[in-house]
Design an enzyme around this catalytic site. Structure first.
Site: not given
Lengths: 255, 81
Positions: A86, A203, A205
């Site tokens: 990002c 994302h 994560e």
């Protein structure tokens, strides 16, 4: 395999990336402050999401001049693995480690929702645990994710297999309707020519624990570990399962 | 001494904000508005002792290296005493 997560003023996904590596992948990880030029023995560096320097001027524009980015540039030039997520992707574009630039989303809105991604290149250190055409479900959260590159650059990315992920439907079809932000050629992630630096708007994560709704992001972290272990075994000349030389887990510094 | 730097998206790059403003102006009845491009404006104060040519060189370098992303943006500037 030792990971370092860079923390800029305004990063807000640094803790998530840290947790994905530590809990999701079970590998050592430390934070590196933007003012440091020491990447702390990293085997892989993560530039996390957020709003570095408040997104002032342009997203990632100021972060590019921080001391840590000099170190990241040297690390990448030496073949080190760099994953920009990002805002981290935006910083890699501004730094010139990846080509192109980000524009405002075509609908001018901040979009925060899970999207489907089609893996386009599964031979990179970041994707080797996936296969081409596999669909990953990973959230996006951005206002400037409308990837732009001029025609020549885009043709080069396409020809060299450097488009890593495209926005798609659950079944893998890439259509204008599955493109959330207007990105050229539905691009969600790209790699550099050498394949050791990638940037992606989604994302991983945030999709690295079943409690978060998806573990598809772990494919990326597992790919890195898989690649690292194969490289290490190749260096040792043996296919052993010897322990990875862990550096001590460092506690996150206060921010 | 003062410089004014104007930054805008290149003509070849779609400007979603400009397009939205254009649509809003049309809705408001401004039928003669043909196009809108949104950009940024910087006012930069410079040392008074700086020569005009030096000022131009510095401003060009600053605009090129920092204020714009050359992939998508272009700039123009004025230097004023």
């Amino acid at each position: 395999m030792k990971f370092s997560v860079v923390v800029f003023p305004g990063s807000n996904c640094d803790d998530d990336a840290f947790q994905a590596v530590r809990s999701g992948l079970g590998q050592p990880v430390s934070f590196v402050w933007h003012g440091s030029e020491d990447l702390e023995n990293a085997d892989a560096v993560i530039l996390p999401g957020g709003f570095s320097y408040g997104d002032y001027l342009r997203t990632g524009a100021i972060a590019r001049f921080s001391p840590v980015m000099s170190a990241v540039k040297r690390f990448a030039a030496g073949g080190g693995l760099v994953l920009g997520i990002c805002n981290g992707f935006q910083i890699l574009l501004e730094t010139g480690l990846l080509p192109g630039a980000m524009l405002c989303n075509s609908n001018l809105r901040f979009i925060c929702r899970p999207v489907h991604l089609r893996v386009e290149n599964a031979s990179l250190p970041f994707t080797r645990s996936t296969r081409v055409g596999q669909v990953l479900t990973i959230p996006i959260a951005h206002a400037e994710g409308n990837y732009f590159a001029d025609e020549r650059t885009l043709a080069e990315l396409q020809r060299q297999g450097r488009i890593v992920f495209r926005y798609c439907a659950l079944g893998g079809e890439v259509t204008p309707e599955t493109n959330p932000n207007g990105s050229i050629d539905s691009i969600a992630g790209i790699a550099n020519e050498e394949g050791n630096v990638i940037g992606m708007m989604p994302h991983p994560e945030r999709a690295s624990d079943a409690r978060l709704g998806s573990t598809d992001g772990l494919y990326i972290f597992r790919s890195l570990l898989d690649w690292f272990e194969q490289m290490r075994n190749a260096e040792c000349g043996v296919r052993s399962q010897a322990a990875v030389p862990h550096s001590a887990l460092r506690t996150p510094h206060s921010k | 001494m003062k410089a004014k730097v104007f930054v805008a998206l290149k003509r070849t790059v779609l400007d979603p904000q400009g397009k939205t403003i254009l649509a809003a102006l049309r809705d408001l009845g401004y039928a003669d508005v043909a196009d809108v491009r949104q950009g940024k404006f910087f006012e930069i104060g410079l040392s008074d002792g700086l020569g005009a040519e030096q000022a131009r060189q510095q401003i060009e370098r600053i605009a090129r290296d920092v204020l714009t992303n050359p992939v998508i943006e272009e700039f123009s500037y004025q230097v004023e005493p």
